[in-house]
Design a protein around this motif. Structure first.
Motif, mmCIF file in Angstrom:
data_model
loop_
_atom_site.group_PDB
_atom_site.id
_atom_site.type_symbol
_atom_site.label_atom_id
_atom_site.label_comp_id
_atom_site.label_asym_id
_atom_site.label_seq_id
_atom_site.Cartn_x
_atom_site.Cartn_y
_atom_site.Cartn_z
ATOM 1 N N PRO A 64 -1.893 7.998 -43.372
ATOM 2 C CA PRO A 64 -1.855 9.041 -42.331
ATOM 3 C C PRO A 64 -0.474 9.674 -42.164
ATOM 4 O O PRO A 64 -0.378 10.815 -41.678
ATOM 5 C CB PRO A 64 -2.260 8.278 -41.061
ATOM 6 C CG PRO A 64 -2.984 7.065 -41.551
ATOM 7 C CD PRO A 64 -2.349 6.706 -42.846
ATOM 8 N N ASN A 65 0.577 8.989 -42.562
ATOM 9 C CA ASN A 65 1.921 9.558 -42.429
ATOM 10 C C ASN A 65 2.158 10.722 -43.375
ATOM 11 O O ASN A 65 3.111 11.485 -43.184
ATOM 12 C CB ASN A 65 2.980 8.479 -42.693
ATOM 13 C CG ASN A 65 2.970 7.393 -41.635
ATOM 14 O OD1 ASN A 65 2.715 7.670 -40.455
ATOM 15 N ND2 ASN A 65 3.223 6.162 -42.038
ATOM 16 N N ARG A 66 1.312 10.873 -44.400
ATOM 17 C CA ARG A 66 1.508 11.966 -45.350
ATOM 18 C C ARG A 66 1.353 13.323 -44.673
ATOM 19 O O ARG A 66 2.031 14.279 -45.037
ATOM 20 C CB ARG A 66 0.520 11.845 -46.512
ATOM 21 C CG ARG A 66 0.744 10.669 -47.404
ATOM 22 C CD ARG A 66 2.088 10.725 -48.083
ATOM 23 N NE ARG A 66 2.159 11.749 -49.112
ATOM 24 C CZ ARG A 66 3.272 12.154 -49.706
ATOM 25 N NH1 ARG A 66 4.430 11.624 -49.336
ATOM 26 N NH2 ARG A 66 3.268 13.079 -50.633
ATOM 27 N N ARG A 67 0.467 13.434 -43.692
ATOM 28 C CA ARG A 67 0.299 14.710 -42.987
ATOM 29 C C ARG A 67 1.576 15.058 -42.220
ATOM 30 O O ARG A 67 2.010 16.210 -42.214
ATOM 31 C CB ARG A 67 -0.899 14.622 -42.024
ATOM 32 C CG ARG A 67 -1.150 15.883 -41.201
ATOM 33 C CD ARG A 67 -1.561 17.054 -42.051
ATOM 34 N NE ARG A 67 -1.883 18.229 -41.239
ATOM 35 C CZ ARG A 67 -2.277 19.398 -41.725
ATOM 36 N NH1 ARG A 67 -2.437 19.532 -43.046
ATOM 37 N NH2 ARG A 67 -2.542 20.423 -40.935
ATOM 38 N N ALA A 68 2.182 14.064 -41.577
ATOM 39 C CA ALA A 68 3.427 14.308 -40.854
ATOM 40 C C ALA A 68 4.537 14.714 -41.825
ATOM 41 O O ALA A 68 5.341 15.608 -41.531
ATOM 42 C CB ALA A 68 3.833 13.065 -40.067
ATOM 43 N N GLN A 69 4.578 14.078 -42.998
ATOM 44 C CA GLN A 69 5.567 14.453 -43.998
ATOM 45 C C GLN A 69 5.299 15.855 -44.538
ATOM 46 O O GLN A 69 6.231 16.621 -44.801
ATOM 47 C CB GLN A 69 5.563 13.430 -45.139
ATOM 48 C CG GLN A 69 5.975 12.030 -44.706
ATOM 49 C CD GLN A 69 5.730 10.992 -45.783
ATOM 50 O OE1 GLN A 69 5.363 11.313 -46.908
ATOM 51 N NE2 GLN A 69 5.916 9.717 -45.433
ATOM 52 N N PHE A 70 4.023 16.182 -44.695
ATOM 53 C CA PHE A 70 3.623 17.519 -45.139
ATOM 54 C C PHE A 70 4.133 18.579 -44.156
ATOM 55 O O PHE A 70 4.753 19.578 -44.545
ATOM 56 C CB PHE A 70 2.088 17.547 -45.242
ATOM 57 C CG PHE A 70 1.492 18.888 -45.552
ATOM 58 C CD1 PHE A 70 1.333 19.310 -46.859
ATOM 59 C CD2 PHE A 70 1.065 19.731 -44.531
ATOM 60 C CE1 PHE A 70 0.762 20.544 -47.140
ATOM 61 C CE2 PHE A 70 0.498 20.954 -44.802
ATOM 62 C CZ PHE A 70 0.350 21.361 -46.120
#
Length: 644
Positions: free
Chosen positions: A280-286
């Motif tokens: 789920p952290n990938r969206r925040a990194q995106f």
């Protein structure tokens, strides 16, 4: 009145002759038909002229609102005023106004006339304003004979002047921003040569309309094309909100995520970070990446498909903002890279295995090279040691015989000389034949020189014995155990063997040897191997000095410094020369097996490599080198006193 007086229309003398109505009308700057105007014989021609002027005014306005015939080239947003038709009709400022009227009547399409002052631009009066003033009561009489400049100054209005490279859209915008009474006034355009021409506002607005139609058509075509690309694209295309919802997706993205239609996908996702990404952290990194760079490229992540399976995707996206800079949504593409990721993983594993095998092979090759070099050098030195030992043994026997018999021979000679002295004492008058023989052999000189010859022979035999001892010490290559040795003796033995290279020759001056020996205890080591190291280092120093000395002016003659000292539990030996030195690249590679800078046939590239192995691997010490081009080279050997 002052304005009319300034323009030269009236003066103080004829002002009082005008009827009161005319004075009042002139003061209010409004001219109308007054019934109290006195009639004269010129009244009828004046009315005729007024009617003609009124007809010209009406014709001009009608022409301005009509459409020109003929097809026009297709225009774009980049079209400039240069593509339009200009009017360049001009008149000198001192020409009478009736000449201007003739020009306007002669060309019904002429929007106005440019006024010049000796060929230079001075102003512009439009057809509408010209006939509007000339058609007013008394207008023709007031202005027809006077310079056109007088009329221009009377009706002077703001002129819109633009360069010819101005875009049609920008020119139309500026034209429409004028006040309503100037809306249909022609525009003055200056080309790149500084020439002024007129542009009819009708033509400008018509060109703007064409551009609007062209742009509208292009937008419709682009929208249709984009829709076709969007729907038929191979890669997935999406628009998503910052809070994690999809606004729009194409069929390819729905198929990529395993959904039957774009509508199903959009309705299924309310939180992209939690529902789509495995991490789920990938969206925040995106989002963080887009906020920092306004876009993201090749953003690779693992995602869940509708059936729960996991695939890899690569996203390219950017932020879309409104005119105020507020973020509206994200838009981008997504590509399935699962097969590529699997291939990359397999390739990485293969590369890891290959790299490991290559490292093992490289280590094995390096070890083989070291072993080969050591075997070659050991065999070479062993053969040389055997040869030297044999030669030393063979020489030692006769030399020992000579050395051991020299004292006896010396004693015998002394006895004989003493006997001769006794004969001379007791027989002072020898026989004539004896005197002749004594004189022939120079008996007195023989008595003085013979002891000197015997002493020289004794010293020579001592020197031969020392050389033999050095050869025997140097030839001890096959010793299996470490023994306490005298390091200084090993260095001196090596220098004795290399004496023929140190002494001067016709081609090279003698090398100066400077010894600075410290007080060293016996060092436990392999004598033959340590002597081999001394031989290699001193031979290299001599080779370097044969190439010439460096820039060290303090020691212009070839010099080798040898110093020893005790540091902690180590013996440190320094061997330095003032030769030409070496580059950093050569210094880094000098201990590699078979590396040499000497000509072919002169060096094998094994000496320093074997020396490094002997010092570091066999004795647990260190062999280091420092060198500066033009300043010389220094080798430092450290050997444990009590052995490795």
């Amino acid at each position: 009145m002052e304005l009319l007086h300034e323009c030269g229309l009236i003066n103080a003398e004829n002002w009082m002759e005008q009827p009161e109505e005319v004075q009042e009308n002139l003061n209010t700057r409004t001219i109308n038909l007054a019934p109290t105007y006195r009639k004269s014989e010129k009244t009828i021609p004046q009315q005729v002229r007024i009617e003609e002027v009124q007809r010209e005014t009406i014709m001009s306005i009608c022409q301005a609102s009509g459409k020109q015939e003929g097809s026009k080239p297709r225009r774009s947003l980049n079209s400039t005023l240069q593509e339009l038709t200009f009017y360049s009709q001009s008149i000198e400022f001192n020409s009478p106004a009736e000449e201007a009227a003739k020009l306007l009547k002669g060309n019904s399409l002429l929007p106005g006339i440019i006024i010049t002052d000796r060929g230079k631009f001075a102003g512009m009066i439009s057809r509408r304003r010209f006939f509007e003033q000339m058609s007013r009561p008394f207008g023709w009489d007031l202005f027809s004979k006077r310079p056109v400049l007088a009329l221009y100054r009377f009706v002077m209005a703001e002129i819109l002047m633009l360069p010819s490279d101005t875009s049609i859209v920008a020119a139309a915008r500026q034209s429409l921003q004028r006040s309503p009474d100037l809306l249909y006034e022609p525009i003055v355009v200056q080309n790149e040569l500084g020439v002024y021409k007129m542009l009819d506002i009708h033509q400008l607005l018509l060109a703007q309309s064409e551009i609007h139609d062209s742009v509208t058509e292009a937008l419709q075509q682009a929208e249709a094309k984009y829709r076709s690309i969007f729907e038929n694209a191979v890669d997935g295309i999406f628009q998503s909100t910052p809070d994690g919802r999809y606004l729009n997706v194409n069929i390819a993205l729905a198929d990529l995520y395993g959904y039957d239609s774009p509508e199903e996908l959009i309705q299924s996702f309310t939180d992209i970070a939690r529902q789509l990404y495995v991490d789920p952290n990938r969206r925040a990194q995106f989002i963080a990446t887009i906020e920092e760079y306004e876009s993201v490229s090749k953003f690779e992540s693992q995602i869940y498909r509708k059936d729960g399976s996991i695939i890899w995707i690569s996203e390219n996206a950017r932020a879309v903002r409104d005119a105020d800079g507020t973020l509206v949504h994200y838009e981008g593409t997504a590509e399935d890279i699962t097969q590529r990721k699997l291939s990359e993983e397999a390739l990485r594993e293969s590369e890891t295995r290959s790299r490991k095998q290559a490292d093992e092979l490289e280590q094995a090759l390096h070890a083989l090279q070291k072993t080969q070099a050591q075997l070659i050098q050991t065999e070479k030195m062993s053969s040389l040691g055997q040869l030297v030992a044999g030669v030393a043994h063979e020489i030692n026997n006769p030399v020992t015989c000579i050395y051991s018999n020299l004292p006896h021979a010396n004693q015998y000679i002394e006895d004989l000389l003493n006997l001769l002295k006794l004969y001379a004492k007791h027989y002072p008058e020898p026989h004539e034949e004896i005197e002749d023989e004594a004189e022939a052999m120079d008996l007195e000189f023989l008595r003085e020189d013979l002891p000197k010859i015997m002493s020289a022979m004794h010293q020579g035999s001592e020197r031969i014995r020392e050389i033999i001892l050095s050869l025997r010490n140097f030839s001890r290559m096959d010793e299996k155990q470490m023994k306490p040795i005298d390091i200084h003796q090993g260095i001196d033995s090596t220098l004795l063997i290399l004496h023929h290279r140190i002494k001067g020759t016709a081609g090279h001056p003698e090398i100066q040897i400077i010894k600075e020996y410290g007080k060293l205890p016996p060092v436990k080591c392999y004598l033959g191997q340590v002597n081999q190291v001394f031989m290699n280092l001193l031979s290299n120093a001599i080779d370097a000095l044969e190439m010439g000395t460096g820039k060290n002016n303090q020691f212009p003659i070839p010099t080798i410094w040898i110093s020893t000292e005790v540091v902690d539990d180590f013996v440190r030996i320094h061997i330095a020369d003032n030769g030409p030195g070496m580059t950093e690249e050569t210094r880094r590679n000098m201990f590699e097996p078979f590396f040499t800078t000497k000509p072919a046939g002169k060096g094998t590239g094994l000496g320093l490599s074997i020396s490094c192995q002997i010092v570091e691997e066999k004795h647990g010490g260190k062999l280091e080198c420092t060198s500066t081009p033009g300043q010389g080279t220094e080798f430092t050997i450290e050997i444990p006193i009590h052995g490795a």
